[in-house]
Write a protein that holds these residues in place. Structure first.
Motif, mmCIF file in Angstrom:
data_model
loop_
_atom_site.group_PDB
_atom_site.id
_atom_site.type_symbol
_atom_site.label_atom_id
_atom_site.label_comp_id
_atom_site.label_asym_id
_atom_site.label_seq_id
_atom_site.Cartn_x
_atom_site.Cartn_y
_atom_site.Cartn_z
ATOM 1 N N ALA A 167 5.727 -12.349 4.308
ATOM 2 C CA ALA A 167 6.432 -11.044 4.018
ATOM 3 C C ALA A 167 5.614 -10.009 5.140
ATOM 4 O O ALA A 167 4.599 -10.207 5.124
ATOM 5 C CB ALA A 167 6.150 -10.604 2.412
ATOM 6 N N LEU A 168 6.404 -9.388 5.469
ATOM 7 C CA LEU A 168 6.007 -8.060 6.258
ATOM 8 C C LEU A 168 6.265 -6.759 5.253
ATOM 9 O O LEU A 168 7.489 -6.509 4.951
ATOM 10 C CB LEU A 168 6.662 -7.939 7.440
ATOM 11 N N LEU A 169 5.130 -6.098 5.179
ATOM 12 C CA LEU A 169 5.091 -4.708 4.419
ATOM 13 C C LEU A 169 4.999 -3.611 5.589
ATOM 14 O O LEU A 169 4.052 -3.289 6.043
ATOM 15 C CB LEU A 169 4.216 -4.877 3.355
ATOM 16 N N LEU A 170 5.908 -2.825 5.456
ATOM 17 C CA LEU A 170 6.067 -1.351 6.241
ATOM 18 C C LEU A 170 6.100 -0.299 5.163
ATOM 19 O O LEU A 170 6.893 -0.136 4.346
ATOM 20 C CB LEU A 170 7.400 -1.558 7.184
ATOM 21 N N GLU A 171 5.154 0.376 5.545
ATOM 22 C CA GLU A 171 4.879 1.775 4.291
ATOM 23 C C GLU A 171 4.843 2.984 5.397
ATOM 24 O O GLU A 171 4.422 3.009 6.640
ATOM 25 C CB GLU A 171 3.586 1.665 3.922
ATOM 26 N N GLY A 172 5.436 3.986 4.806
ATOM 27 C CA GLY A 172 5.699 5.154 5.816
ATOM 28 C C GLY A 172 4.523 5.954 5.431
ATOM 29 O O GLY A 172 3.601 6.032 4.400
ATOM 30 N N GLU A 173 4.094 6.777 6.534
ATOM 31 C CA GLU A 173 2.735 7.706 6.219
ATOM 32 C C GLU A 173 2.954 8.717 5.186
ATOM 33 O O GLU A 173 1.986 9.043 4.521
ATOM 34 C CB GLU A 173 2.707 8.566 7.652
ATOM 35 N N TRP A 174 4.221 9.097 5.004
ATOM 36 C CA TRP A 174 4.644 9.921 3.845
ATOM 37 C C TRP A 174 5.784 9.183 2.881
ATOM 38 O O TRP A 174 6.349 9.868 2.600
ATOM 39 C CB TRP A 174 5.051 11.417 4.580
ATOM 40 N N SER A 175 5.028 8.059 2.326
ATOM 41 C CA SER A 175 5.919 7.373 1.479
ATOM 42 C C SER A 175 6.252 7.889 0.184
ATOM 43 O O SER A 175 5.555 8.766 -0.244
ATOM 44 C CB SER A 175 4.965 5.873 1.349
ATOM 45 N N LEU A 176 7.508 7.266 -0.104
ATOM 46 C CA LEU A 176 8.000 7.747 -1.509
ATOM 47 C C LEU A 176 7.362 6.835 -2.412
ATOM 48 O O LEU A 176 7.359 6.995 -3.879
ATOM 49 C CB LEU A 176 9.379 7.642 -1.701
ATOM 50 N N THR A 177 6.559 5.760 -1.986
ATOM 51 C CA THR A 177 5.768 4.772 -3.031
ATOM 52 C C THR A 177 4.426 5.400 -3.682
ATOM 53 O O THR A 177 3.840 6.079 -3.194
ATOM 54 C CB THR A 177 5.616 3.370 -2.236
ATOM 55 N N PRO A 178 4.296 4.970 -4.739
ATOM 56 C CA PRO A 178 2.957 5.495 -5.261
ATOM 57 C C PRO A 178 1.799 4.949 -4.367
ATOM 58 O O PRO A 178 1.780 3.891 -3.785
ATOM 59 C CB PRO A 178 2.723 4.695 -6.583
ATOM 60 N N PRO A 179 0.680 5.918 -4.253
ATOM 61 C CA PRO A 179 -0.217 5.841 -3.097
ATOM 62 C C PRO A 179 -1.178 4.735 -3.465
ATOM 63 O O PRO A 179 -1.550 4.181 -4.610
ATOM 64 C CB PRO A 179 -1.253 7.193 -3.364
ATOM 65 N N GLY A 180 -1.291 3.757 -2.428
ATOM 66 C CA GLY A 180 -1.964 2.490 -2.341
ATOM 67 C C GLY A 180 -1.267 1.308 -2.977
ATOM 68 O O GLY A 180 -2.011 0.096 -2.840
ATOM 69 N N GLN A 181 -0.239 1.222 -3.456
ATOM 70 C CA GLN A 181 0.257 0.296 -4.039
ATOM 71 C C GLN A 181 0.911 -0.990 -2.757
ATOM 72 O O GLN A 181 0.678 -2.241 -3.154
ATOM 73 C CB GLN A 181 1.692 0.416 -4.907
ATOM 74 N N MET A 182 1.418 -0.341 -1.724
ATOM 75 C CA MET A 182 1.724 -1.143 -0.654
ATOM 76 C C MET A 182 0.519 -1.944 -0.090
ATOM 77 O O MET A 182 0.766 -2.963 0.311
ATOM 78 C CB MET A 182 2.850 -0.697 0.236
ATOM 79 N N ARG A 183 -0.354 -1.368 0.024
ATOM 80 C CA ARG A 183 -1.800 -2.100 0.589
ATOM 81 C C ARG A 183 -2.027 -2.844 -0.444
ATOM 82 O O ARG A 183 -2.617 -4.057 -0.108
ATOM 83 C CB ARG A 183 -2.853 -1.095 0.863
ATOM 84 N N GLU A 184 -2.112 -2.557 -1.448
ATOM 85 C CA GLU A 184 -2.576 -3.511 -2.656
ATOM 86 C C GLU A 184 -1.659 -4.995 -2.530
ATOM 87 O O GLU A 184 -2.065 -5.936 -2.957
ATOM 88 C CB GLU A 184 -2.434 -2.976 -4.110
ATOM 89 N N MET A 185 -0.249 -4.656 -2.689
ATOM 90 C CA MET A 185 0.730 -5.689 -2.486
ATOM 91 C C MET A 185 0.156 -6.838 -1.119
ATOM 92 O O MET A 185 0.215 -8.204 -1.303
ATOM 93 C CB MET A 185 1.978 -5.462 -2.128
ATOM 94 N N TYR A 186 -0.516 -6.037 -0.046
ATOM 95 C CA TYR A 186 -0.868 -6.948 1.119
ATOM 96 C C TYR A 186 -2.116 -7.577 0.611
ATOM 97 O O TYR A 186 -2.047 -8.866 1.189
ATOM 98 C CB TYR A 186 -1.266 -5.837 2.227
ATOM 99 N N MET A 187 -2.873 -7.008 -0.034
ATOM 100 C CA MET A 187 -4.118 -7.676 -0.561
ATOM 101 C C MET A 187 -4.198 -8.544 -1.508
ATOM 102 O O MET A 187 -5.056 -9.446 -1.753
ATOM 103 C CB MET A 187 -5.251 -6.508 -0.956
ATOM 104 N N VAL A 188 -3.232 -8.442 -2.155
ATOM 105 C CA VAL A 188 -3.181 -9.319 -3.572
ATOM 106 C C VAL A 188 -2.967 -10.954 -3.175
ATOM 107 O O VAL A 188 -2.283 -11.193 -2.043
ATOM 108 C CB VAL A 188 -2.002 -8.916 -4.608
ATOM 109 N N SER A 189 -3.471 -11.706 -4.106
ATOM 110 C CA SER A 189 -3.346 -13.121 -3.667
ATOM 111 C C SER A 189 -2.123 -13.681 -4.051
ATOM 112 O O SER A 189 -1.486 -13.492 -5.162
ATOM 113 C CB SER A 189 -4.436 -13.944 -4.441
ATOM 114 N N ARG A 190 -1.454 -14.429 -3.047
ATOM 115 C CA ARG A 190 -0.184 -15.115 -3.420
ATOM 116 C C ARG A 190 -0.157 -16.371 -2.439
ATOM 117 O O ARG A 190 -0.785 -16.583 -1.490
ATOM 118 C CB ARG A 190 1.003 -14.325 -3.114
ATOM 119 N N PRO A 191 1.101 -17.162 -2.840
ATOM 120 C CA PRO A 191 1.037 -18.372 -2.120
ATOM 121 C C PRO A 191 1.143 -18.133 -0.493
ATOM 122 O O PRO A 191 0.993 -19.251 0.331
ATOM 123 C CB PRO A 191 2.308 -19.168 -2.768
ATOM 124 N N ALA A 192 1.846 -17.287 0.058
ATOM 125 C CA ALA A 192 2.072 -17.086 1.416
ATOM 126 C C ALA A 192 1.495 -15.959 2.086
ATOM 127 O O ALA A 192 1.267 -14.819 1.277
ATOM 128 C CB ALA A 192 3.415 -17.049 1.760
#
Length: 244
Positions: free
Chosen positions: A186-211
């Motif tokens: 997966a490729l995760l792209l987050e905007g500097e002024w994202s509409l997502t809750p702070p820190g979640q997309m980076r946590e998605m990157y850090m979380v352990s998964r099969p790929a």
């Protein structure tokens, strides 16, 4: 795969270079197919659940896979959510996913801060300048690419109460389990002024998964990264696709 209130036609600027990596398929998600396609009073709660969108996507991918094999899903916002949920549920159909400005947990969040603004939207626009005045240059073009074209201008391509209900459903649950079980890169792209809750997309990157995952926070962008920074977006996606 387009975002909430978007349409397949919002990808028209990116389809030419994406074709270098294979055939490109796009579709309008349910409730984004034209104002006359749905009766908002007849829409049930089950129809706006993420599982309903994912089931429809899977039926499309099954047909595509007969010719193309597993697909790489390039999503924005809502389309990204459906992409990784489909990858979790139907791993045999999906080779990789691109997630643009979407996170797994919006529990407790609603559209309430924007409801009065949504209520101010006219159904019809007769002048593109009115669209740009209301939404700004980038989002304005996004909506012009999405709206139904009429003889007198542009019309909303869906019903705001239904779009609100889709977003409200996200606020009742989270999608961490689906994300953690995605077997595809997966490729995760987050905007500097994202509409997502702070820190979640980076946590998605850090979380352990099969790929493995790649993550990029794109400076100077908000929610529409692919339109706000098209060259940066293209470079990141091309590098990801080339490495598959």
């Amino acid at each position: 795969m387009h975002g909430l209130m978007g349409r397949r036609t919002t990808w028209r600027h990116h389809v030419p270079w994406l074709r270098s990596y294979g055939h490109v398929y796009a579709y309008d998600a349910r409730f984004h197919r034209g104002r006359d396609a749905d009766d908002p009073s007849a829409v049930s709660e089950s129809e706006i659940r993420t599982e309903a969108f994912v089931a429809e996507l899977a039926s499309i991918l099954r047909h595509v896979s007969l010719v193309e094999g597993p697909a790489t899903l390039v999503g924005h916002s809502m389309g990204s959510l459906h992409a990784w949920c489909a990858a979790a549920a139907f791993p045999e159909l999906i080779r990789a996913v691109v997630v643009e400005d979407m996170a797994p947990d919006f529990r407790g969040r609603t559209t309430q801060p924007w409801d009065s603004w949504f209520d101010s939207w006219p159904v019809d626009f007769t002048d593109p300048r009115d669209v740009f005045t209301m939404f700004g240059p980038v989002a304005g073009q996004y909506f012009l690419d999405s709206f139904d074209r009429t003889t007198s201008g542009w019309r909303l391509h869906g019903h705001i109460p239904v779009w609100r209900a889709i977003a409200a459903h996200w606020g009742t649950r989270d999608y961490w389990a689906q994300w953690k079980s995605v077997q595809a890169p997966a490729l995760l792209l987050e905007g500097e002024w994202s509409l997502t809750p702070p820190g979640q997309m980076r946590e998605m990157y850090m979380v352990s998964r099969p790929a493995p995952s790649r993550y990029l926070k794109v400076p100077g962008t908000a929610h529409l990264i692919h339109d706000e920074a098209p060259q940066t977006y293209r470079g990141a996606v091309e590098a990801f696709l080339a490495g598959l």
